[in-house]
Design a protein around this motif. Structure first.
Motif, PDB file in Angstrom:
ATOM      1  N   UNK A 275      -6.617   5.596  84.444  1.00 49.16           N
ATOM      2  CA  UNK A 275      -6.630   6.794  84.958  1.00 49.16           C
ATOM      3  C   UNK A 275      -6.046   7.378  84.056  1.00 49.16           C
ATOM      4  N   UNK A 276      -6.655   8.290  83.355  1.00 47.07           N
ATOM      5  CA  UNK A 276      -6.250   9.194  82.024  1.00 47.07           C
ATOM      6  C   UNK A 276      -5.763  10.629  82.743  1.00 47.07           C
ATOM      7  N   UNK A 277      -4.926  11.168  81.761  1.00 46.37           N
ATOM      8  CA  UNK A 277      -4.007  12.245  82.169  1.00 46.37           C
ATOM      9  C   UNK A 277      -4.965  13.525  82.360  1.00 46.37           C
ATOM     10  N   UNK A 278      -6.280  13.285  81.792  1.00 44.85           N
ATOM     11  CA  UNK A 278      -7.096  14.472  81.834  1.00 44.85           C
ATOM     12  C   UNK A 278      -8.049  14.306  82.903  1.00 44.85           C
ATOM     13  N   UNK A 279      -8.049  13.255  83.756  1.00 40.07           N
ATOM     14  CA  UNK A 279      -9.119  13.001  84.916  1.00 40.07           C
ATOM     15  C   UNK A 279      -8.913  13.934  85.900  1.00 40.07           C
ATOM     16  N   UNK A 280      -9.962  14.450  86.468  1.00 40.52           N
ATOM     17  CA  UNK A 280      -9.974  15.090  87.744  1.00 40.52           C
ATOM     18  C   UNK A 280     -10.552  13.982  88.661  1.00 40.52           C
ATOM     19  N   UNK A 281     -10.461  14.498  89.993  1.00 36.83           N
ATOM     20  CA  UNK A 281     -10.937  13.481  91.123  1.00 36.83           C
ATOM     21  C   UNK A 281     -12.405  13.271  90.681  1.00 36.83           C
ATOM     22  N   UNK A 282     -13.317  14.320  90.549  1.00 35.48           N
ATOM     23  CA  UNK A 282     -14.654  14.276  90.316  1.00 35.48           C
ATOM     24  C   UNK A 282     -14.940  13.193  89.106  1.00 35.48           C
ATOM     25  N   UNK A 283     -14.301  13.615  87.879  1.00 41.39           N
ATOM     26  CA  UNK A 283     -14.600  12.568  86.740  1.00 41.39           C
ATOM     27  C   UNK A 283     -14.111  11.166  87.032  1.00 41.39           C
ATOM     28  N   UNK A 284     -13.010  11.185  87.716  1.00 37.06           N
ATOM     29  CA  UNK A 284     -12.746   9.710  87.787  1.00 37.06           C
ATOM     30  C   UNK A 284     -13.769   8.802  88.836  1.00 37.06           C
ATOM     31  N   UNK A 285     -14.090   9.558  90.013  1.00 31.75           N
ATOM     32  CA  UNK A 285     -15.239   9.116  90.967  1.00 31.75           C
ATOM     33  C   UNK A 285     -16.318   8.897  90.215  1.00 31.75           C
ATOM     34  N   UNK A 286     -16.815   9.603  89.097  1.00 28.67           N
ATOM     35  CA  UNK A 286     -18.103   9.419  88.933  1.00 28.67           C
ATOM     36  C   UNK A 286     -18.027   8.201  87.868  1.00 28.67           C
ATOM     37  N   UNK A 287     -17.107   8.022  87.074  1.00 28.30           N
ATOM     38  CA  UNK A 287     -16.875   6.809  86.203  1.00 28.30           C
ATOM     39  C   UNK A 287     -16.644   5.593  87.370  1.00 28.30           C
ATOM     40  N   UNK A 288     -16.051   5.330  88.170  1.00 31.44           N
ATOM     41  CA  UNK A 288     -16.238   4.561  89.121  1.00 31.44           C
ATOM     42  C   UNK A 288     -17.676   4.164  89.733  1.00 31.44           C
ATOM     43  N   UNK A 289     -18.017   5.100  90.064  1.00 30.85           N
ATOM     44  CA  UNK A 289     -19.597   4.795  91.001  1.00 30.85           C
ATOM     45  C   UNK A 289     -20.645   4.431  89.774  1.00 30.85           C
ATOM     46  N   UNK A 290     -20.236   5.008  88.763  1.00 32.46           N
ATOM     47  CA  UNK A 290     -21.198   4.366  87.574  1.00 32.46           C
ATOM     48  C   UNK A 290     -20.884   3.163  87.010  1.00 32.46           C
ATOM     49  N   UNK A 291     -19.915   2.662  86.849  1.00 34.83           N
ATOM     50  CA  UNK A 291     -19.611   1.213  86.968  1.00 34.83           C
ATOM     51  C   UNK A 291     -19.974   0.213  87.804  1.00 34.83           C
ATOM     52  N   UNK A 292     -19.666   0.935  89.273  1.00 32.52           N
ATOM     53  CA  UNK A 292     -19.865   0.050  90.339  1.00 32.52           C
ATOM     54  C   UNK A 292     -21.436  -0.270  90.576  1.00 32.52           C
ATOM     55  N   UNK A 293     -22.513   0.916  90.005  1.00 30.74           N
ATOM     56  CA  UNK A 293     -23.791   0.641  90.176  1.00 30.74           C
ATOM     57  C   UNK A 293     -24.340  -0.191  89.198  1.00 30.74           C
ATOM     58  N   UNK A 294     -23.805  -0.122  87.971  1.00 33.98           N
ATOM     59  CA  UNK A 294     -24.308  -1.181  87.115  1.00 33.98           C
ATOM     60  C   UNK A 294     -23.816  -2.418  87.385  1.00 33.98           C
ATOM     61  N   UNK A 295     -22.670  -2.694  88.072  1.00 31.42           N
ATOM     62  CA  UNK A 295     -22.323  -3.999  88.542  1.00 31.42           C
ATOM     63  C   UNK A 295     -23.243  -4.392  89.770  1.00 31.42           C
ATOM     64  N   UNK A 296     -23.494  -3.541  90.490  1.00 25.85           N
ATOM     65  CA  UNK A 296     -24.238  -3.839  91.737  1.00 25.85           C
ATOM     66  C   UNK A 296     -25.466  -4.616  91.105  1.00 25.85           C
ATOM     67  N   UNK A 297     -26.348  -3.629  90.190  1.00 21.22           N
ATOM     68  CA  UNK A 297     -27.500  -3.860  89.656  1.00 21.22           C
ATOM     69  C   UNK A 297     -27.442  -5.536  89.178  1.00 21.22           C
ATOM     70  N   UNK A 298     -26.679  -5.666  88.320  1.00 22.69           N
ATOM     71  CA  UNK A 298     -26.366  -7.168  87.707  1.00 22.69           C
ATOM     72  C   UNK A 298     -26.391  -8.162  88.863  1.00 22.69           C
ATOM     73  N   UNK A 299     -25.771  -7.791  90.041  1.00 28.50           N
ATOM     74  CA  UNK A 299     -25.341  -8.970  90.984  1.00 28.50           C
ATOM     75  C   UNK A 299     -27.133  -9.122  91.847  1.00 28.50           C
ATOM     76  N   UNK A 300     -27.701  -8.018  91.718  1.00 27.87           N
ATOM     77  CA  UNK A 300     -29.170  -7.884  92.333  1.00 27.87           C
ATOM     78  C   UNK A 300     -29.967  -8.654  91.278  1.00 27.87           C
ATOM     79  N   UNK A 301     -29.597  -8.678  90.139  1.00 29.98           N
ATOM     80  CA  UNK A 301     -30.589  -9.274  89.133  1.00 29.98           C
ATOM     81  C   UNK A 301     -30.363 -10.670  89.168  1.00 29.98           C
ATOM     82  N   UNK A 302     -29.263 -11.332  89.710  1.00 30.30           N
ATOM     83  CA  UNK A 302     -29.172 -12.460  89.875  1.00 30.30           C
ATOM     84  C   UNK A 302     -29.958 -13.298  91.070  1.00 30.30           C
ATOM     85  N   UNK A 303     -30.218 -12.299  91.958  1.00 36.22           N
ATOM     86  CA  UNK A 303     -31.217 -12.742  92.892  1.00 36.22           C
ATOM     87  C   UNK A 303     -32.610 -12.660  92.514  1.00 36.22           C
ATOM     88  N   UNK A 304     -33.037 -11.766  91.805  1.00 34.89           N
ATOM     89  CA  UNK A 304     -34.189 -11.643  91.122  1.00 34.89           C
ATOM     90  C   UNK A 304     -34.616 -12.795  90.455  1.00 34.89           C
TER      91      UNK A 304
END
Length: 277
Positions: free
Chosen positions: A197-226
Protein backbone atom coordinates in the motif's frame (compact mmCIF):
# COMPACT_ATOMS: atom_id res chain seq x y z
CA UNK A 1 -6.11 -26.13 -33.44
CA UNK A 2 -6.14 -26.30 -29.64
CA UNK A 3 -3.22 -28.02 -27.97
CA UNK A 4 -3.66 -31.72 -27.30
CA UNK A 5 -5.45 -32.35 -24.03
CA UNK A 6 -6.59 -28.75 -23.76
CA UNK A 7 -10.18 -27.60 -24.05
CA UNK A 8 -11.38 -24.04 -23.76
CA UNK A 9 -13.17 -23.58 -20.48
CA UNK A 10 -16.64 -22.11 -20.61
CA UNK A 11 -16.70 -19.42 -17.92
CA UNK A 12 -19.58 -17.52 -16.39
CA UNK A 13 -18.66 -14.12 -14.95
CA UNK A 14 -20.78 -12.68 -12.09
CA UNK A 15 -20.28 -9.02 -11.22
CA UNK A 16 -21.68 -5.58 -10.49
CA UNK A 17 -20.79 -3.32 -13.45
CA UNK A 18 -18.08 -0.71 -13.01
CA UNK A 19 -14.37 -0.10 -13.26
CA UNK A 20 -13.40 -3.25 -11.39
CA UNK A 21 -15.69 -5.54 -13.37
CA UNK A 22 -14.21 -4.24 -16.63
CA UNK A 23 -10.70 -5.01 -15.41
CA UNK A 24 -11.63 -8.65 -14.84
CA UNK A 25 -13.69 -8.83 -18.03
CA UNK A 26 -10.70 -7.70 -20.11
CA UNK A 27 -8.56 -10.55 -18.78
CA UNK A 28 -11.28 -13.13 -19.42
CA UNK A 29 -11.82 -11.97 -23.00
CA UNK A 30 -8.09 -11.89 -23.62
CA UNK A 31 -7.40 -15.46 -22.43
CA UNK A 32 -7.10 -17.96 -25.29
CA UNK A 33 -8.16 -20.92 -23.14
CA UNK A 34 -11.39 -19.26 -21.96
CA UNK A 35 -14.73 -19.01 -23.74
CA UNK A 36 -16.94 -16.54 -21.94
CA UNK A 37 -20.24 -18.41 -21.76
CA UNK A 38 -22.19 -15.56 -20.21
CA UNK A 39 -22.26 -12.69 -17.74
CA UNK A 40 -24.58 -12.31 -14.78
CA UNK A 41 -24.97 -8.72 -13.61
CA UNK A 42 -26.31 -7.89 -10.17
CA UNK A 43 -29.02 -5.24 -10.04
CA UNK A 44 -29.08 -5.25 -6.24
CA UNK A 45 -28.35 -2.13 -4.18
CA UNK A 46 -27.45 -2.90 -0.55
CA UNK A 47 -30.08 -5.60 -0.22
CA UNK A 48 -32.79 -7.35 -2.18
CA UNK A 49 -36.00 -5.41 -2.78
CA UNK A 50 -34.66 -1.84 -2.77
CA UNK A 51 -35.32 0.26 -5.87
CA UNK A 52 -32.42 2.39 -7.20
CA UNK A 53 -33.56 5.63 -5.55
CA UNK A 54 -34.26 4.12 -2.14
CA UNK A 55 -31.10 2.02 -2.37
CA UNK A 56 -29.01 5.14 -3.04
CA UNK A 57 -30.59 6.98 -0.10
CA UNK A 58 -29.97 4.02 2.19
CA UNK A 59 -26.36 3.84 1.00
CA UNK A 60 -25.81 7.48 1.98
CA UNK A 61 -27.41 6.84 5.36
CA UNK A 62 -25.30 3.71 5.84
CA UNK A 63 -21.89 5.01 4.77
CA UNK A 64 -22.11 8.77 4.43
CA UNK A 65 -22.07 11.00 1.36
CA UNK A 66 -18.33 10.73 0.64
CA UNK A 67 -18.29 6.98 0.31
CA UNK A 68 -21.60 6.89 -1.57
CA UNK A 69 -20.21 9.36 -4.13
CA UNK A 70 -17.13 7.16 -4.58
CA UNK A 71 -19.34 4.14 -5.28
CA UNK A 72 -21.38 6.18 -7.76
CA UNK A 73 -18.25 7.38 -9.56
CA UNK A 74 -16.74 3.91 -10.07
CA UNK A 75 -20.03 2.36 -11.23
CA UNK A 76 -22.85 4.51 -12.66
CA UNK A 77 -20.85 7.61 -13.56
CA UNK A 78 -18.09 5.43 -14.99
CA UNK A 79 -20.67 4.14 -17.48
CA UNK A 80 -21.57 7.73 -18.40
CA UNK A 81 -17.90 8.56 -19.00
CA UNK A 82 -17.53 5.56 -21.27
CA UNK A 83 -20.42 6.91 -23.34
CA UNK A 84 -18.88 10.39 -23.44
CA UNK A 85 -15.55 9.00 -24.64
CA UNK A 86 -17.31 6.69 -27.14
CA UNK A 87 -16.19 3.50 -25.47
CA UNK A 88 -18.59 0.55 -25.62
CA UNK A 89 -20.71 -0.27 -22.60
CA UNK A 90 -20.68 -3.70 -20.99
CA UNK A 91 -23.87 -4.62 -22.83
CA UNK A 92 -22.46 -3.47 -26.17
CA UNK A 93 -19.27 -5.47 -25.67
CA UNK A 94 -21.24 -8.62 -24.90
CA UNK A 95 -23.61 -8.16 -27.85
CA UNK A 96 -20.65 -7.72 -30.19
CA UNK A 97 -19.07 -10.93 -28.90
CA UNK A 98 -22.43 -12.78 -28.87
CA UNK A 99 -22.16 -13.45 -25.14
CA UNK A 100 -25.42 -13.93 -23.17
CA UNK A 101 -26.23 -11.42 -20.42
CA UNK A 102 -28.55 -11.90 -17.46
CA UNK A 103 -29.48 -9.16 -15.00
CA UNK A 104 -30.80 -10.37 -11.67
CA UNK A 105 -31.40 -9.24 -8.11
CA UNK A 106 -30.84 -12.79 -6.86
CA UNK A 107 -28.57 -15.27 -8.59
CA UNK A 108 -30.05 -18.08 -6.50
CA UNK A 109 -33.54 -17.72 -7.97
CA UNK A 110 -34.88 -20.45 -10.26
CA UNK A 111 -34.57 -18.39 -13.47
CA UNK A 112 -30.91 -17.55 -12.86
CA UNK A 113 -30.01 -21.12 -11.89
CA UNK A 114 -31.73 -22.44 -15.01
CA UNK A 115 -29.88 -19.87 -17.11
CA UNK A 116 -26.59 -21.22 -15.72
CA UNK A 117 -27.57 -24.82 -16.38
CA UNK A 118 -28.55 -24.10 -19.98
CA UNK A 119 -25.17 -22.54 -20.77
CA UNK A 120 -23.31 -25.66 -19.52
CA UNK A 121 -20.37 -23.70 -18.15
CA UNK A 122 -17.28 -25.20 -16.53
CA UNK A 123 -16.42 -22.30 -14.23
CA UNK A 124 -18.34 -19.58 -12.43
CA UNK A 125 -16.10 -16.65 -11.51
CA UNK A 126 -17.41 -13.85 -9.30
CA UNK A 127 -15.64 -10.54 -8.75
CA UNK A 128 -17.03 -7.26 -7.43
CA UNK A 129 -20.32 -9.12 -6.94
CA UNK A 130 -22.66 -8.04 -4.13
CA UNK A 131 -24.66 -11.26 -3.69
CA UNK A 132 -24.09 -14.42 -1.67
CA UNK A 133 -23.99 -17.37 -4.06
CA UNK A 134 -25.80 -20.25 -2.37
CA UNK A 135 -26.34 -23.99 -2.82
CA UNK A 136 -28.68 -23.88 -5.83
CA UNK A 137 -25.73 -22.56 -7.83
CA UNK A 138 -22.89 -24.20 -5.91
CA UNK A 139 -24.53 -27.60 -6.35
CA UNK A 140 -24.59 -27.48 -10.15
CA UNK A 141 -22.67 -30.56 -11.27
CA UNK A 142 -19.20 -29.99 -12.79
CA UNK A 143 -19.33 -26.22 -12.13
CA UNK A 144 -16.19 -24.90 -10.43
CA UNK A 145 -17.18 -21.78 -8.47
CA UNK A 146 -14.40 -19.26 -7.82
CA UNK A 147 -14.18 -15.73 -6.42
CA UNK A 148 -11.70 -12.86 -6.54
CA UNK A 149 -11.48 -11.14 -3.16
CA UNK A 150 -9.26 -8.04 -2.74
CA UNK A 151 -7.55 -9.00 0.53
CA UNK A 152 -5.24 -11.68 1.87
CA UNK A 153 -7.85 -13.99 3.33
CA UNK A 154 -8.74 -14.78 6.04
CA UNK A 155 -7.89 -11.15 6.87
CA UNK A 156 -10.36 -8.49 5.79
CA UNK A 157 -13.36 -10.53 4.77
CA UNK A 158 -16.47 -8.61 3.82
CA UNK A 159 -17.21 -5.34 2.07
CA UNK A 160 -14.45 -3.25 0.44
CA UNK A 161 -11.40 -4.69 2.24
CA UNK A 162 -9.08 -2.21 0.50
CA UNK A 163 -10.96 0.62 2.23
CA UNK A 164 -10.37 -0.88 5.66
CA UNK A 165 -6.75 -1.79 4.95
CA UNK A 166 -6.04 1.84 4.05
CA UNK A 167 -8.12 3.20 6.92
CA UNK A 168 -6.10 1.13 9.39
CA UNK A 169 -2.82 2.19 7.77
CA UNK A 170 -1.78 -1.28 6.66
CA UNK A 171 1.51 -1.33 4.77
CA UNK A 172 0.54 -4.41 2.79
CA UNK A 173 -2.59 -6.03 1.49
CA UNK A 174 -3.31 -8.33 -1.43
CA UNK A 175 -5.79 -10.37 -3.38
CA UNK A 176 -7.07 -13.92 -3.04
CA UNK A 177 -8.59 -16.30 -5.57
CA UNK A 178 -10.60 -18.85 -3.64
CA UNK A 179 -13.31 -21.46 -4.02
CA UNK A 180 -16.84 -20.40 -3.19
CA UNK A 181 -18.80 -22.04 -0.41
CA UNK A 182 -22.03 -21.23 1.43
CA UNK A 183 -20.56 -18.30 3.44
CA UNK A 184 -18.93 -15.04 2.37
CA UNK A 185 -15.17 -15.21 1.71
CA UNK A 186 -14.61 -18.50 3.53
CA UNK A 187 -13.74 -21.05 0.82
CA UNK A 188 -10.42 -22.80 0.21
CA UNK A 189 -7.61 -20.55 -1.04
CA UNK A 190 -6.19 -21.23 -4.50
CA UNK A 191 -3.74 -18.36 -4.90
CA UNK A 192 -2.75 -15.11 -3.21
CA UNK A 193 -0.77 -12.10 -4.36
CA UNK A 194 0.60 -9.43 -2.01
CA UNK A 195 0.57 -5.71 -2.80
CA UNK A 196 2.29 -2.84 -1.03
CA UNK A 197 0.00 0.00 0.00
CA UNK A 198 1.86 3.06 -1.25
CA UNK A 199 1.56 6.57 0.12
CA UNK A 200 0.10 7.91 -3.13
CA UNK A 201 -2.51 5.17 -3.60
CA UNK A 202 -6.14 6.17 -3.74
CA UNK A 203 -8.87 3.66 -2.98
CA UNK A 204 -9.56 3.49 -6.73
CA UNK A 205 -5.95 2.88 -7.76
CA UNK A 206 -5.38 0.25 -5.07
CA UNK A 207 -8.55 -1.64 -5.96
CA UNK A 208 -7.64 -1.47 -9.64
CA UNK A 209 -4.28 -3.13 -8.92
CA UNK A 210 -5.91 -5.77 -6.73
CA UNK A 211 -8.58 -6.75 -9.24
CA UNK A 212 -6.02 -6.80 -12.07
CA UNK A 213 -3.78 -9.21 -10.14
CA UNK A 214 -6.80 -11.23 -9.06
CA UNK A 215 -8.03 -11.55 -12.64
CA UNK A 216 -4.62 -12.73 -13.84
CA UNK A 217 -4.46 -15.30 -11.04
CA UNK A 218 -8.00 -16.53 -11.76
CA UNK A 219 -7.19 -16.94 -15.44
CA UNK A 220 -4.16 -19.05 -14.48
CA UNK A 221 -6.32 -21.25 -12.27
CA UNK A 222 -8.76 -21.76 -15.12
CA UNK A 223 -5.83 -22.56 -17.42
CA UNK A 224 -5.09 -25.58 -15.23
CA UNK A 225 -8.57 -26.89 -15.88
CA UNK A 226 -8.17 -26.30 -19.60
CA UNK A 227 -5.01 -28.43 -19.50
CA UNK A 228 -6.87 -31.27 -17.80
CA UNK A 229 -5.76 -30.49 -14.25
CA UNK A 230 -7.75 -29.92 -11.09
CA UNK A 231 -8.31 -26.89 -8.90
CA UNK A 232 -7.14 -27.77 -5.40
CA UNK A 233 -7.16 -25.21 -2.61
CA UNK A 234 -6.06 -24.97 1.00
CA UNK A 235 -8.33 -24.22 3.93
CA UNK A 236 -8.07 -20.72 5.36
CA UNK A 237 -5.88 -20.44 8.43
CA UNK A 238 -8.28 -19.17 11.08
CA UNK A 239 -11.49 -17.20 11.11
CA UNK A 240 -9.93 -13.85 10.24
CA UNK A 241 -11.98 -10.66 10.54
CA UNK A 242 -15.09 -9.39 8.77
CA UNK A 243 -16.09 -5.79 7.98
CA UNK A 244 -19.47 -4.67 6.70
CA UNK A 245 -20.22 -1.37 4.96
CA UNK A 246 -18.22 1.62 6.21
CA UNK A 247 -20.09 3.97 8.52
CA UNK A 248 -20.07 7.77 8.06
CA UNK A 249 -17.41 8.25 10.75
CA UNK A 250 -15.02 5.77 9.09
CA UNK A 251 -15.68 7.34 5.69
CA UNK A 252 -14.82 10.77 7.07
CA UNK A 253 -11.66 9.48 8.76
CA UNK A 254 -10.61 7.81 5.54
CA UNK A 255 -10.89 11.07 3.60
CA UNK A 256 -8.61 12.78 6.13
CA UNK A 257 -5.92 10.19 5.37
CA UNK A 258 -6.44 9.21 1.75
CA UNK A 259 -8.19 10.07 -1.51
CA UNK A 260 -11.09 7.98 -2.71
CA UNK A 261 -10.11 8.51 -6.34
CA UNK A 262 -8.36 10.86 -8.73
CA UNK A 263 -10.02 11.87 -11.95
CA UNK A 264 -6.84 11.26 -13.94
CA UNK A 265 -6.78 7.64 -12.75
CA UNK A 266 -10.30 7.06 -13.97
CA UNK A 267 -9.87 8.86 -17.29
CA UNK A 268 -6.58 7.09 -18.00
CA UNK A 269 -8.31 3.75 -17.56
CA UNK A 270 -11.21 4.65 -19.84
CA UNK A 271 -8.84 5.89 -22.56
CA UNK A 272 -6.48 2.89 -22.32
CA UNK A 273 -5.60 1.56 -25.77
CA UNK A 274 -5.28 -2.12 -24.78
CA UNK A 275 -8.85 -2.82 -23.64
CA UNK A 276 -10.61 -5.76 -25.28
CA UNK A 277 -13.75 -4.47 -27.02
Amino acid sequence: MEAAGRRRQRVFFCTYPGVYSDIVLDELLRAEHIELAGVIVSTRLLRKGLNPVLGSVRQIQQSGLRYAVYLFIVTKFYAVLRFVFRRPTLRQRLIKANIPLLKTEDINEVAAVEFLRQQQADVLLSAHFNQLIKSPVLDIASLNCLNIHPSLLPAYKGVDPAFYAMLRREQQTGVTVHCLDAAFDSGDILEQQSVQVRWHDSLLSLNMKLFKLGAISAVEQIKRLAAGGEIIGEAQAGAGNYDSWPNPYDAKQFRRQRKYFRWKELLRFIRRPDSVD
